[in-house]
Design an enzyme around this catalytic site. Structure first.
Site, short mmCIF file in Angstrom:
data_model
loop_
_atom_site.label_atom_id
_atom_site.label_comp_id
_atom_site.label_asym_id
_atom_site.label_seq_id
_atom_site.Cartn_x
_atom_site.Cartn_y
_atom_site.Cartn_z
N HIS A 271 -108.46 -48.68 -7.20
CA HIS A 271 -107.56 -48.40 -6.08
C HIS A 271 -107.46 -49.63 -5.20
O HIS A 271 -108.45 -50.34 -5.01
CB HIS A 271 -108.08 -47.21 -5.25
CG HIS A 271 -107.02 -46.61 -4.39
ND1 HIS A 271 -106.68 -47.13 -3.16
CD2 HIS A 271 -106.20 -45.57 -4.60
CE1 HIS A 271 -105.70 -46.41 -2.64
NE2 HIS A 271 -105.38 -45.46 -3.50
N ASP A 328 -105.80 -39.64 -9.31
CA ASP A 328 -105.12 -39.24 -10.56
C ASP A 328 -106.08 -38.93 -11.69
O ASP A 328 -105.63 -38.48 -12.76
CB ASP A 328 -104.17 -40.37 -10.99
CG ASP A 328 -103.04 -40.54 -9.99
OD1 ASP A 328 -102.81 -41.68 -9.55
OD2 ASP A 328 -102.43 -39.52 -9.64
C1 SDX Z 1 -102.22 -44.08 -6.93
O1 SDX Z 1 -101.84 -47.06 -3.01
C2 SDX Z 1 -102.14 -45.85 -3.06
O2 SDX Z 1 -102.68 -45.25 -2.13
C3 SDX Z 1 -101.77 -45.15 -4.36
C4 SDX Z 1 -102.21 -43.69 -4.44
C5 SDX Z 1 -101.47 -42.82 -3.45
O3 SDX Z 1 -102.01 -41.77 -3.07
O4 SDX Z 1 -100.29 -43.15 -3.14
O5 SDX Z 1 -103.60 -43.59 -4.16
C6 SDX Z 1 -101.94 -43.11 -5.81
O6 SDX Z 1 -101.32 -44.77 -7.35
C7 SDX Z 1 -103.63 -44.22 -7.44
C8 SDX Z 1 -103.76 -45.35 -8.51
C9 SDX Z 1 -103.27 -44.80 -9.86
N1 SDX Z 1 -103.23 -45.92 -10.85
C10 SDX Z 1 -104.10 -45.98 -11.88
O7 SDX Z 1 -105.05 -45.22 -12.02
C11 SDX Z 1 -103.80 -47.09 -12.89
C12 SDX Z 1 -105.08 -47.87 -13.20
N2 SDX Z 1 -105.47 -48.60 -11.99
C13 SDX Z 1 -105.05 -49.96 -11.85
O8 SDX Z 1 -103.89 -50.34 -12.47
C14 SDX Z 1 -105.36 -50.59 -10.49
O9 SDX Z 1 -106.66 -50.30 -10.21
C15 SDX Z 1 -104.49 -50.23 -9.30
C16 SDX Z 1 -103.04 -50.38 -9.60
C17 SDX Z 1 -104.77 -48.84 -8.85
C18 SDX Z 1 -104.87 -51.17 -8.15
O10 SDX Z 1 -104.47 -52.43 -8.55
P1 SDX Z 1 -104.85 -53.74 -7.69
O11 SDX Z 1 -105.39 -53.37 -6.35
O12 SDX Z 1 -103.66 -54.63 -7.74
O13 SDX Z 1 -106.05 -54.35 -8.48
P2 SDX Z 1 -105.94 -55.40 -9.68
O14 SDX Z 1 -104.92 -54.92 -10.68
O15 SDX Z 1 -105.75 -56.76 -9.10
O16 SDX Z 1 -107.39 -55.29 -10.36
C19 SDX Z 1 -108.52 -55.98 -9.80
C20 SDX Z 1 -109.44 -56.24 -11.00
C21 SDX Z 1 -108.74 -56.92 -12.16
O17 SDX Z 1 -109.75 -57.57 -12.91
P3 SDX Z 1 -109.92 -59.21 -12.71
O18 SDX Z 1 -108.52 -59.80 -12.96
O19 SDX Z 1 -110.38 -59.37 -11.29
O20 SDX Z 1 -110.94 -59.63 -13.74
O21 SDX Z 1 -109.91 -54.98 -11.52
C22 SDX Z 1 -109.39 -54.82 -12.85
C23 SDX Z 1 -108.25 -55.79 -13.03
O22 SDX Z 1 -108.13 -56.16 -14.38
N3 SDX Z 1 -108.94 -53.44 -12.93
C24 SDX Z 1 -109.14 -52.63 -13.98
C25 SDX Z 1 -108.59 -51.39 -13.60
N4 SDX Z 1 -108.07 -51.49 -12.37
C26 SDX Z 1 -108.29 -52.75 -11.96
N5 SDX Z 1 -109.73 -52.84 -15.18
C27 SDX Z 1 -109.75 -51.77 -16.03
N6 SDX Z 1 -109.25 -50.54 -15.71
C28 SDX Z 1 -108.65 -50.32 -14.52
N7 SDX Z 1 -108.16 -49.12 -14.22
#
Ligand code: SDX
Length: 392
Positions: A271, A328
């Site tokens: 998140h 989710d």
């Molecule tokens: C919602 O914003 C909100 O409040 C949203 C929400 C709402 O109520 O409106 O809460 C609802 O959208 C919840 C999120 C649902 N999405 C998912 O579950 C999809 C999986 N999650 C990710 O795609 C991600 O964690 C996000 C999109 C939720 C957050 O993305 P960020 O903040 O841009 O973080 P990032 O992509 O830059 O990741 C940081 C690091 C990265 O690794 P490094 O490049 O630092 O090595 O963490 C890793 C990412 O690769 N990472 C994950 C991961 N999420 C982040 N690695 C594996 N699995 C994951 N799920």
């Protein structure tokens, strides 16, 4: 240059507005709507009360709530011609695309809703969408299932009516299942607002051009559709199903999630704001156990989800990146136990988030926020003379 010195991709460090609606503390896992904790609201309020609270800022008295509900019911008829738009979609259409189109189409049948300069015009636009949106939500399901559309029953509660329109069978009286009503009510409360998330920011920026409420909401639905946002609840179930089909080998999927060359992510984890736990996920996880037990549903998917969570909580890759289950991760398991098809999960998220989008849009208009228009740092070609096609 145009004076811009820093770029903030994804607005990770940018605040877009002042708001008095929802408070998040990502470190402490705190979520409050208008100062009330999500834990108390999920336990003690019902969704219609929370809709009123988010939009008007106070918990309603019984009289205010009764009038609000009566006003909403009086505007819940959806123009019959909307059905022609619905019919034009193939059955295979994703419900989020259908819902976004039908929501935008509402403007054509309610042109006055674009003007919200007076409090009365604003109120009318708000109760219109609160009355019609649940009908559109139910119709997207009925379309998918090839079932006749149902117009609801104004003697029912707000959430009961949604369930009736979704699940009633032709020529049968619909019997409410209290467990399902209470579970959906709680899920909708938990999804109702979340400050400046992607879809809410979309609703605000589209609305900042003074596009109408329905057009702005339609844009928010499209933003929510993405698997990185609301679409994650569908992606989680598809992921859990794949793991189950693959013999429940969670370790293999954990490895894929950590492999930089593998685009696979552990859906439902991570998140932007919550860096310890998502308070909503904690509540939904408990509710999942209760609802499935009460419904007598034994779903191996729930055990796979818990296994994944346990592994991630002990895995340095996830712990170092502060990746925990989000809203989710467990919600789809409850939707499925209720008999809601997986491609409808994000539509249920949209139904929950509707009051938050409305409240934030109303706040943006009431505060006369300027039109959203960020700048950029240009990295393209310098000035160069045109070359005629013969010389290219
Ligand atoms: C919602 O914003 C909100 O409040 C949203 C929400 C709402 O109520 O409106 O809460 C609802 O959208 C919840 C999120 C649902 N999405 C998912 O579950 C999809 C999986 N999650 C990710 O795609 C991600 O964690 C996000 C999109 C939720 C957050 O993305 P960020 O903040 O841009 O973080 P990032 O992509 O830059 O990741 C940081 C690091 C990265 O690794 P490094 O490049 O630092 O090595 O963490 C890793 C990412 O690769 N990472 C994950 C991961 N999420 C982040 N690695 C594996 N699995 C994951 N799920």
């Amino acid at each position: 240059t145009n004076g811009v010195t820093t770029i903030d991709p994804g607005y990770k460090n940018t605040g877009s507005c002042l708001s008095s609606i929802t408070f998040l503390d990502g470190e402490k896992g705190i979520l409050r709507y208008r100062g009330y904790s999500i834990e108390e609201l999920a336990e003690k309020a019902d969704f219609l009360e929370v809709i009123y609270l988010l939009i008007f800022g106070e918990l309603p008295t019984q009289d205010q709530l009764d009038k609000f509900h009566a006003d909403i019911k009086s505007k819940s008829v959806v123009d019959d011609d909307i059905k022609k738009i619905l019919d034009a979609f193939p059955k295979s259409a994703h419900p989020m695309g259908v819902l976004s189109s039908l929501t935008s189409a509402l403007t054509a049948f309610n042109p006055s809703s674009v003007n919200v300069d007076s409090e009365e015009e604003m109120y009318n636009a708000i109760i219109k969408i609160l009355g019609k949106f649940p009908v559109l939500v139910a119709w997207t399901l009925r379309k998918k299932q090839g079932l006749p559309l149902d117009y609801g029953d104004n003697n029912l509660g707000y959430v009961e009516n949604v369930l009736k329109m979704m699940f009633c069978k032709p020529n049968e009286s619909y019997v409410q299942n209290e467990i399902v009503v209470n579970a959906l009510d709680k899920l909708l409360i938990l999804h109702a607002d979340h400050e400046q998330n992607c879809s809410t920011s979309t609703v605000r920026i589209v609305g900042s051009s003074h596009a109408g409420l329905f057009a702005s909401l339609s844009s928010g639905i499209s933003a929510l559709w993405g698997p990185l946002h609301g679409g994650a609840n569908q992606a989680v179930l598809e992921m859990l199903e794949a793991i189950k089909e693959d013999g429940g080998d969670t370790k293999k999927y954990m490895a894929k999630a950590k492999d930089k060359n593998d685009p696979f992510r552990l859906m439902g984890f991570g998140h932007r704001v919550y860096k310890n736990f998502d308070p909503r996920a904690k509540i939904i996880k408990v509710a999942a156990d209760e609802v499935l037990a009460n419904l007598g549903v034994d779903d191996p998917i729930l055990d796979i989800a818990k296994g994944l969570e346990q592994e991630a909580l002990n895995d340095p890759y996830f712990v170092d990146r502060k990746l925990y289950p989000n809203v989710d991760f467990y919600s789809g398991i409850i939707y499925r136990a209720m008999g809601i098809p997986v491609e409808m999960f994000t539509v249920m998220f949209a139904l929950g988030r509707l009051p938050g989008w409305i409240a934030q849009w109303r706040e943006m208009r009431e505060r006369k926020e300027p039109i959203g228009r960020p700048r950029q740092i240009y990295t393209g070609e310098n000035l160069r003379p045109f070359v005629s096609v013969e010389k290219r």
